[in-house]
Design a protein around this motif. Sequence first.
Motif, mmCIF file in Angstrom:
data_model
loop_
_atom_site.group_PDB
_atom_site.id
_atom_site.type_symbol
_atom_site.label_atom_id
_atom_site.label_comp_id
_atom_site.label_asym_id
_atom_site.label_seq_id
_atom_site.Cartn_x
_atom_site.Cartn_y
_atom_site.Cartn_z
ATOM 1 N N VAL A 25 0.758 -1.035 0.058
ATOM 2 C CA VAL A 25 0.168 -0.056 -0.217
ATOM 3 C C VAL A 25 0.855 1.278 -0.096
ATOM 4 O O VAL A 25 0.442 2.131 -0.897
ATOM 5 N N LEU A 26 1.859 1.000 0.704
ATOM 6 C CA LEU A 26 2.984 2.383 0.907
ATOM 7 C C LEU A 26 4.200 2.677 0.223
ATOM 8 O O LEU A 26 4.357 3.566 0.172
ATOM 9 N N CYS A 27 4.134 1.393 -0.599
ATOM 10 C CA CYS A 27 5.595 2.064 -1.114
ATOM 11 C C CYS A 27 4.889 1.493 -2.841
ATOM 12 O O CYS A 27 5.791 1.705 -4.029
ATOM 13 N N GLU A 28 5.376 -0.199 -3.175
ATOM 14 C CA GLU A 28 5.491 -1.206 -3.691
ATOM 15 C C GLU A 28 4.553 -1.051 -4.882
ATOM 16 O O GLU A 28 4.656 -1.950 -5.873
ATOM 17 N N THR A 29 2.988 -0.378 -4.769
ATOM 18 C CA THR A 29 2.502 -0.322 -6.090
ATOM 19 C C THR A 29 2.618 1.052 -7.108
ATOM 20 O O THR A 29 2.260 1.057 -7.804
ATOM 21 N N HIS A 30 3.715 1.379 -6.801
ATOM 22 C CA HIS A 30 4.305 2.685 -7.201
ATOM 23 C C HIS A 30 5.246 2.573 -8.168
ATOM 24 O O HIS A 30 6.049 1.620 -7.972
ATOM 25 N N ASP A 31 5.425 3.165 -9.337
ATOM 26 C CA ASP A 31 7.265 2.924 -9.738
ATOM 27 C C ASP A 31 7.660 3.395 -8.958
ATOM 28 O O ASP A 31 8.704 3.984 -8.451
ATOM 29 N N ARG A 32 8.919 2.624 -9.894
ATOM 30 C CA ARG A 32 10.043 2.437 -9.145
ATOM 31 C C ARG A 32 10.978 3.045 -8.789
ATOM 32 O O ARG A 32 11.981 3.810 -8.504
ATOM 33 N N ALA A 33 10.907 4.169 -10.184
ATOM 34 C CA ALA A 33 11.451 5.306 -10.686
ATOM 35 C C ALA A 33 10.868 6.822 -10.320
ATOM 36 O O ALA A 33 11.913 6.962 -10.306
ATOM 37 N N ALA A 34 10.202 6.430 -9.624
ATOM 38 C CA ALA A 34 9.201 7.902 -9.108
ATOM 39 C C ALA A 34 10.107 8.338 -7.448
ATOM 40 O O ALA A 34 10.281 7.264 -6.558
ATOM 41 N N VAL A 35 10.399 9.611 -7.121
ATOM 42 C CA VAL A 35 10.515 9.632 -5.857
ATOM 43 C C VAL A 35 9.731 9.554 -4.892
ATOM 44 O O VAL A 35 8.642 10.109 -5.238
ATOM 45 N N ALA A 36 10.237 9.245 -3.474
ATOM 46 C CA ALA A 36 9.048 9.103 -2.738
ATOM 47 C C ALA A 36 9.481 10.382 -1.784
ATOM 48 O O ALA A 36 8.814 10.928 -0.820
ATOM 49 N N PHE A 37 10.440 10.411 -1.747
ATOM 50 C CA PHE A 37 11.068 11.392 -0.644
ATOM 51 C C PHE A 37 12.724 12.328 -0.603
ATOM 52 O O PHE A 37 13.320 11.531 -1.877
ATOM 53 N N ARG A 38 12.026 13.516 -0.532
ATOM 54 C CA ARG A 38 13.498 14.512 -0.903
ATOM 55 C C ARG A 38 14.438 14.652 0.261
ATOM 56 O O ARG A 38 13.494 15.817 1.160
ATOM 57 N N TYR A 239 1.988 11.206 9.850
ATOM 58 C CA TYR A 239 0.547 11.057 9.210
ATOM 59 C C TYR A 239 0.892 11.682 7.678
ATOM 60 O O TYR A 239 0.156 10.824 7.062
ATOM 61 N N PHE A 240 0.940 12.937 8.330
ATOM 62 C CA PHE A 240 0.510 13.816 6.874
ATOM 63 C C PHE A 240 1.970 14.269 6.168
ATOM 64 O O PHE A 240 1.941 14.443 4.860
ATOM 65 N N ALA A 241 3.980 13.860 6.850
ATOM 66 C CA ALA A 241 4.935 14.244 6.039
ATOM 67 C C ALA A 241 5.703 12.902 5.404
ATOM 68 O O ALA A 241 6.853 12.895 4.863
ATOM 69 N N ILE A 242 4.236 11.745 6.444
ATOM 70 C CA ILE A 242 5.074 10.726 5.615
ATOM 71 C C ILE A 242 3.950 9.640 5.542
ATOM 72 O O ILE A 242 4.548 9.232 4.161
ATOM 73 N N LEU A 243 3.584 9.898 5.889
ATOM 74 C CA LEU A 243 2.511 8.047 5.772
ATOM 75 C C LEU A 243 1.837 8.757 4.337
ATOM 76 O O LEU A 243 1.797 7.815 3.404
ATOM 77 N N LEU A 244 1.119 9.976 4.482
ATOM 78 C CA LEU A 244 0.735 10.633 2.757
ATOM 79 C C LEU A 244 1.505 10.367 1.549
ATOM 80 O O LEU A 244 0.611 9.707 1.368
ATOM 81 N N PRO A 245 2.689 10.881 1.847
ATOM 82 C CA PRO A 245 3.445 11.022 0.988
ATOM 83 C C PRO A 245 3.063 9.586 0.023
ATOM 84 O O PRO A 245 3.390 9.221 -0.552
ATOM 85 N N MET A 246 3.599 8.611 1.113
ATOM 86 C CA MET A 246 4.024 7.084 0.855
ATOM 87 C C MET A 246 2.638 6.844 0.240
ATOM 88 O O MET A 246 2.342 5.922 -1.026
ATOM 89 N N LEU A 247 1.635 7.070 0.690
ATOM 90 C CA LEU A 247 -0.074 6.867 -0.021
ATOM 91 C C LEU A 247 -0.197 6.768 -1.573
ATOM 92 O O LEU A 247 -0.614 6.299 -2.510
ATOM 93 N N SER A 248 0.147 8.505 -1.254
ATOM 94 C CA SER A 248 -0.776 9.090 -2.927
ATOM 95 C C SER A 248 0.692 8.640 -3.331
ATOM 96 O O SER A 248 0.030 8.985 -4.929
ATOM 97 N N GLY A 249 2.068 7.980 -2.926
ATOM 98 C CA GLY A 249 3.241 8.262 -4.480
ATOM 99 C C GLY A 249 3.659 9.937 -4.757
ATOM 100 O O GLY A 249 4.258 10.106 -5.992
ATOM 101 N N ILE A 250 3.162 10.737 -3.924
ATOM 102 C CA ILE A 250 3.319 12.395 -4.377
ATOM 103 C C ILE A 250 4.333 12.785 -3.245
ATOM 104 O O ILE A 250 4.604 12.694 -1.964
ATOM 105 N N PRO A 251 5.570 13.311 -3.957
ATOM 106 C CA PRO A 251 6.908 13.347 -3.393
ATOM 107 C C PRO A 251 7.000 14.068 -1.881
ATOM 108 O O PRO A 251 6.167 14.431 -1.908
#
Length: 540
Positions: A25-38, A239-251
């Motif tokens: 849910v948090l990571c492996e459904t997203h594009d592997r090349a997409a940025v998760a965190f900066r 909740y919203f600087a870590i989990l929400l970006p993981m869920l949404s796939g938005i860095p």
Amino acid sequence: MNRTPEQQVEDLIARHSRHEPLVSVLCETHDRAAVAFRFVDADMRCTELTHGELADRSRQLAAGLVGIGLGRGDRVATLMDKSEDYVATLLAIWRLGAVHVPLFTAFAYAAIELRVSGSKAKALVFDDRYRSNLRLDGGEDLHSSGITMIAAGEAETGEIALADLFRDVPPEGIPAPAIGPDDPIIHIFTSGTTGKAKGVVVPKSALACFEVYGRFALDLRKDDVFWNAADPGWAYGLYFAILLPMLSGIPSLLLKPRFSAELAVALLETFEVTNFAGAPTIYRALMACERQPSGVNLRCASSAGEPLTPDVNQWAPAALGVAVHDQYGQTEASMLINNHQHPDLRSPLKPGSMGRPMPGWTAEILAEDEDRPLPANEKGRLAFDLERSPLAWFSGYTGISAQEAGKISADGRWYITGDVAYRDEDGDFFFASRDDDVIIMAGYRIGPFDIESVLVDHPAVAEAAVVARPDRSKGEIVAAYVVLNKDRAPSNDLAAELQAWVKTRYSAHAYPRVVEFVETLPRTPAGKIQRYRLRQLQSA
């Protein structure tokens, strides 16, 4: 066909009701090349971590954690700065089906020990710079408590080096267990007023609430440059600087050094942040900063953690290009009432209003003496109708049922926030006051009991009571009223000594900024401290 907000809530509840590995849910459904965190350094240099790199690092670390006996349901605490190791550790914990226990890096020994013992954590992962926070000089030491100590950095005797736990594993790694909607993923602590900090177990189903907030309150979009400046040692940041970006796939941008207004201005400008969130104290720090924002690219600015004062939005439109939208929530429930940014729910901002209930929640103002909804413009208890709030997930504190704690009514219908508010004729809600004694300083909720318990351990102190004192920059600060033992006399040196005592034994962020020496404390006939009378002294 566009789905209504209510239908979208139903979709997200269904999504997070599945039994599946949390890591998918948090990571492996997203594009592997997409940025998760900066990760941003003080000089604005940036290191990117992709979803693929995060998945691989967490897989390697999870294998090492299994090797030292950790598994599903085990509590694992972290005392870490925002770094690649930090987010990899969180995802490794969740890959195992284990439960994360967040610790704020300013906590000293007493606050850490309370949360570690209260959650029954089996392991603690910490940055080695915080090793001194884990012991008292000449006294207690978490190293001797039986918990597994894992150092991110140089490991000492009796500790395990985090770097040594990253194991070479095949791509499939160890099997990740399926997690159901009621299974715990976080064990976080919130402060009360009549006892020690209370543990809140966050289930997987709460992820639906996090996503609804991101979608409607923040209006988070795929092309946003998103920065939530809250610390992930606390609920809003986690909740919203870590989990929400993981869920949404938005860095998510994470500032590695401690927050300062100067660094914040530089980050907003350098990375052209479009969607920004933080506590009102962050906006007030920006207002007071000598270097004012210039050429920022904000589309949305949001605030949570304490009521937003009107002066912020007198400044923000010219300085930031947008008004700041105030939002309201609690650790036990996530976000509840918002000035929503999403175009479908956006409405004109009213000074002092925290907005309208988020989709998935139904709010009411109840009378003081009975669970009866009040008409518009009458102050009462802010509550949520659980029969019409499908996003609700709170079931109680560790060892205390929600009804016993007074958070859910005896008939199970109402979630009682403990805050006093009113609603106007348009349906906008306004915060009035708290009916407890929690202090909200710079967005952090501080329980008086925790600080009082530390103060009375000082050999000079006979009694102590702690209350909030209004402060322009922080909203509220901690003020301590202290009764000394007969053999000690008040002095400025003793006041400074008591401040340092709290800093080193409880938390560097929660020490009393003001120490007043008094001969007696006001009490009820039953002996309970009347903190409201101490607050009246401050306004007299």
